[in-house]
Design a protein around this motif. Structure first.
Motif, PDB file in Angstrom:
ATOM      1  N   MET A 132       0.809  -1.200   0.000  1.00 47.86           N
ATOM      2  CA  MET A 132       0.000   0.000   0.000  1.00 47.86           C
ATOM      3  C   MET A 132       0.851   1.262   0.000  1.00 47.86           C
ATOM      4  SD  MET A 132      -2.909   1.529   0.123  1.00 47.86           S
ATOM      5  CE  MET A 132      -3.712   2.959   0.724  1.00 47.86           C
ATOM      6  N   LYS A 133       1.872   1.286   0.857  1.00 47.94           N
ATOM      7  CA  LYS A 133       2.729   2.464   0.936  1.00 47.94           C
ATOM      8  C   LYS A 133       3.412   2.730  -0.392  1.00 47.94           C
ATOM      9  CE  LYS A 133       4.063   0.900   5.318  1.00 47.94           C
ATOM     10  NZ  LYS A 133       5.118   0.649   6.269  1.00 47.94           N
ATOM     11  N   THR A 134       3.913   1.667  -1.018  1.00 48.86           N
ATOM     12  CA  THR A 134       4.605   1.797  -2.292  1.00 48.86           C
ATOM     13  C   THR A 134       3.626   2.232  -3.381  1.00 48.86           C
ATOM     14  OG1 THR A 134       6.170   0.111  -1.613  1.00 48.86           O
ATOM     15  CG2 THR A 134       6.078   0.611  -3.944  1.00 48.86           C
ATOM     16  N   ALA A 135       2.423   1.670  -3.378  1.00 47.50           N
ATOM     17  CA  ALA A 135       1.409   2.033  -4.370  1.00 47.50           C
ATOM     18  C   ALA A 135       1.044   3.512  -4.238  1.00 47.50           C
ATOM     19  CB  ALA A 135       0.178   1.150  -4.212  1.00 47.50           C
ATOM     20  N   PHE A 136       0.866   3.981  -3.019  1.00 46.23           N
ATOM     21  CA  PHE A 136       0.530   5.382  -2.782  1.00 46.23           C
ATOM     22  C   PHE A 136       1.625   6.295  -3.318  1.00 46.23           C
ATOM     23  CE2 PHE A 136       0.588   9.116   0.160  1.00 46.23           C
ATOM     24  CZ  PHE A 136      -0.604   9.687  -0.246  1.00 46.23           C
ATOM     25  N   LYS A 137       2.851   5.980  -3.002  1.00 44.00           N
ATOM     26  CA  LYS A 137       3.976   6.786  -3.479  1.00 44.00           C
ATOM     27  C   LYS A 137       4.059   6.735  -5.002  1.00 44.00           C
ATOM     28  CE  LYS A 137       6.654   6.162   0.735  1.00 44.00           C
ATOM     29  NZ  LYS A 137       7.821   5.497   1.322  1.00 44.00           N
ATOM     30  N   GLY A 138       3.820   5.553  -5.561  1.00 41.95           N
ATOM     31  CA  GLY A 138       3.860   5.402  -7.014  1.00 41.95           C
ATOM     32  C   GLY A 138       2.797   6.252  -7.701  1.00 41.95           C
ATOM     33  N   VAL A 139       1.588   6.258  -7.144  1.00 37.76           N
ATOM     34  CA  VAL A 139       0.510   7.074  -7.703  1.00 37.76           C
ATOM     35  C   VAL A 139       0.889   8.552  -7.661  1.00 37.76           C
ATOM     36  CG1 VAL A 139      -1.860   7.879  -7.287  1.00 37.76           C
ATOM     37  CG2 VAL A 139      -1.344   5.436  -7.264  1.00 37.76           C
ATOM     38  N   LEU A 140       1.458   8.998  -6.558  1.00 34.51           N
ATOM     39  CA  LEU A 140       1.863  10.405  -6.438  1.00 34.51           C
ATOM     40  C   LEU A 140       2.918  10.768  -7.479  1.00 34.51           C
ATOM     41  CD1 LEU A 140       2.061  10.750  -2.556  1.00 34.51           C
ATOM     42  CD2 LEU A 140       0.275  11.633  -4.068  1.00 34.51           C
ATOM     43  N   ILE A 141       3.888   9.891  -7.675  1.00 33.29           N
ATOM     44  CA  ILE A 141       4.943  10.147  -8.661  1.00 33.29           C
ATOM     45  C   ILE A 141       4.361  10.184 -10.067  1.00 33.29           C
ATOM     46  CG2 ILE A 141       7.012   9.146  -9.724  1.00 33.29           C
ATOM     47  CD1 ILE A 141       7.731   8.145  -6.834  1.00 33.29           C
TER      48      ILE A 141
ATOM     49  N   ALA B 113       1.144  16.560  -4.885  1.00 36.50           N
ATOM     50  CA  ALA B 113       1.733  15.211  -4.999  1.00 36.50           C
ATOM     51  C   ALA B 113       3.136  15.156  -4.393  1.00 36.50           C
ATOM     52  CB  ALA B 113       1.727  14.730  -6.447  1.00 36.50           C
ATOM     53  N   PRO B 114       4.046  16.082  -4.754  1.00 36.15           N
ATOM     54  CA  PRO B 114       5.365  16.038  -4.102  1.00 36.15           C
ATOM     55  C   PRO B 114       5.299  16.299  -2.597  1.00 36.15           C
ATOM     56  CG  PRO B 114       5.463  17.399  -6.066  1.00 36.15           C
ATOM     57  CD  PRO B 114       4.027  17.046  -5.844  1.00 36.15           C
ATOM     58  N   TYR B 115       4.365  17.161  -2.174  1.00 38.81           N
ATOM     59  CA  TYR B 115       4.214  17.438  -0.748  1.00 38.81           C
ATOM     60  C   TYR B 115       3.791  16.179  -0.001  1.00 38.81           C
ATOM     61  CZ  TYR B 115       2.504  19.675   3.549  1.00 38.81           C
ATOM     62  OH  TYR B 115       2.291  20.028   4.856  1.00 38.81           O
ATOM     63  N   LEU B 116       2.789  15.467  -0.519  1.00 37.65           N
ATOM     64  CA  LEU B 116       2.351  14.228   0.118  1.00 37.65           C
ATOM     65  C   LEU B 116       3.432  13.156   0.058  1.00 37.65           C
ATOM     66  CD1 LEU B 116      -1.374  13.965  -0.997  1.00 37.65           C
ATOM     67  CD2 LEU B 116      -0.506  14.406   1.304  1.00 37.65           C
ATOM     68  N   LEU B 117       4.170  13.096  -1.041  1.00 40.22           N
ATOM     69  CA  LEU B 117       5.276  12.142  -1.149  1.00 40.22           C
ATOM     70  C   LEU B 117       6.328  12.443  -0.091  1.00 40.22           C
ATOM     71  CD1 LEU B 117       6.517   9.763  -2.702  1.00 40.22           C
ATOM     72  CD2 LEU B 117       7.571  11.439  -4.228  1.00 40.22           C
ATOM     73  N   TYR B 118       6.669  13.722   0.073  1.00 38.64           N
ATOM     74  CA  TYR B 118       7.618  14.136   1.106  1.00 38.64           C
ATOM     75  C   TYR B 118       7.119  13.731   2.494  1.00 38.64           C
ATOM     76  CZ  TYR B 118       9.815  17.268   4.483  1.00 38.64           C
ATOM     77  OH  TYR B 118      10.436  17.772   5.592  1.00 38.64           O
ATOM     78  N   LEU B 119       5.831  14.003   2.768  1.00 38.11           N
ATOM     79  CA  LEU B 119       5.268  13.649   4.070  1.00 38.11           C
ATOM     80  C   LEU B 119       5.262  12.142   4.288  1.00 38.11           C
ATOM     81  CD1 LEU B 119       2.212  16.094   4.289  1.00 38.11           C
ATOM     82  CD2 LEU B 119       4.459  16.334   5.398  1.00 38.11           C
TER      83      LEU B 119
ATOM     84  N   ILE C 175       7.298   9.900   2.969  1.00 39.45           N
ATOM     85  CA  ILE C 175       8.679   9.454   3.213  1.00 39.45           C
ATOM     86  C   ILE C 175       9.102   9.841   4.622  1.00 39.45           C
ATOM     87  CG2 ILE C 175      11.093   9.828   2.555  1.00 39.45           C
ATOM     88  CD1 ILE C 175      10.021  10.074  -0.383  1.00 39.45           C
ATOM     89  N   GLN C 176       8.812  11.075   5.011  1.00 38.39           N
ATOM     90  CA  GLN C 176       9.168  11.562   6.346  1.00 38.39           C
ATOM     91  C   GLN C 176       8.490  10.730   7.436  1.00 38.39           C
ATOM     92  OE1 GLN C 176       7.610  15.468   7.498  1.00 38.39           O
ATOM     93  NE2 GLN C 176       9.698  16.049   8.091  1.00 38.39           N
ATOM     94  N   ALA C 177       7.244  10.320   7.199  1.00 39.26           N
ATOM     95  CA  ALA C 177       6.479   9.560   8.194  1.00 39.26           C
ATOM     96  C   ALA C 177       6.701   8.058   8.061  1.00 39.26           C
ATOM     97  CB  ALA C 177       5.000   9.877   8.051  1.00 39.26           C
ATOM     98  N   GLU C 178       7.617   7.682   7.178  1.00 39.40           N
ATOM     99  CA  GLU C 178       7.934   6.273   6.934  1.00 39.40           C
ATOM    100  C   GLU C 178       6.675   5.465   6.615  1.00 39.40           C
ATOM    101  OE1 GLU C 178      10.169   5.183  10.430  1.00 39.40           O
ATOM    102  OE2 GLU C 178      11.961   6.210   9.691  1.00 39.40           O
ATOM    103  N   GLY C 179       5.782   6.078   5.833  1.00 38.16           N
ATOM    104  CA  GLY C 179       4.585   5.394   5.386  1.00 38.16           C
ATOM    105  C   GLY C 179       3.437   5.357   6.373  1.00 38.16           C
ATOM    106  N   ASN C 180       3.595   5.933   7.554  1.00 41.97           N
ATOM    107  CA  ASN C 180       2.519   5.962   8.547  1.00 41.97           C
ATOM    108  C   ASN C 180       1.486   7.005   8.104  1.00 41.97           C
ATOM    109  OD1 ASN C 180       0.897   6.594  10.766  1.00 41.97           O
ATOM    110  ND2 ASN C 180       2.527   6.166  12.237  1.00 41.97           N
TER     111      ASN C 180
END
Length: 112
Positions: free
Chosen positions: A1-10, A89-95, A97-102
């Motif tokens: 899920m975490k990877t999918a979310f990041k992938g969608v944002l990218i 999208a980059p803001y959420l990706l940054y968050l 990564i910072q939150a380690e997917g939490n």
């Protein structure tokens, strides 16, 4: 899920940047005249733009709230409201990564 979310944002970020560059090359930088012109026409394009404006405003309010309504949060909110997914999208990706997917930390910040 975490990877999918990041992938969608990218993917969203890259797609909208490419799309935006194509539109700029064809029509120039004048976004606001057609955007607000469509809204004033009371057409389906205007309805979509109005709906989209509501989403942008909601994202800006969330950005401000998440960052506790500081001066920095109002600047970020303004950027979110104007640039949409190009910022969000980059803001959420940054968050993420910072939150380690939490996702609770992503959504709630230090309130989580």
């Amino acid at each position: 899920m975490k990877t999918a979310f990041k992938g969608v944002l990218i993917i969203q970020f890259m797609a909208i940047v490419v799309y935006t560059l194509i539109v700029i090359s064809r029509y120039g930088m004048d976004l606001f005249t057609p955007f607000f012109g469509d809204m004033l026409s009371l057409s389906w394009a205007g309805q979509f733009n109005f709906d989209f404006s509501c989403y942008l405003l909601l994202s800006a309010i969330w950005v401000s709230w998440r960052n506790r309504f500081t001066a920095k949060s109002f600047l970020l909110a303004l950027i979110a409201a104007v640039f949409g997914i190009i910022f969000f999208a980059p803001y959420l990706l940054y968050l993420a990564i910072q939150a380690e997917g939490n996702m609770a930390k992503v959504l709630l910040g230090d309130r989580a």
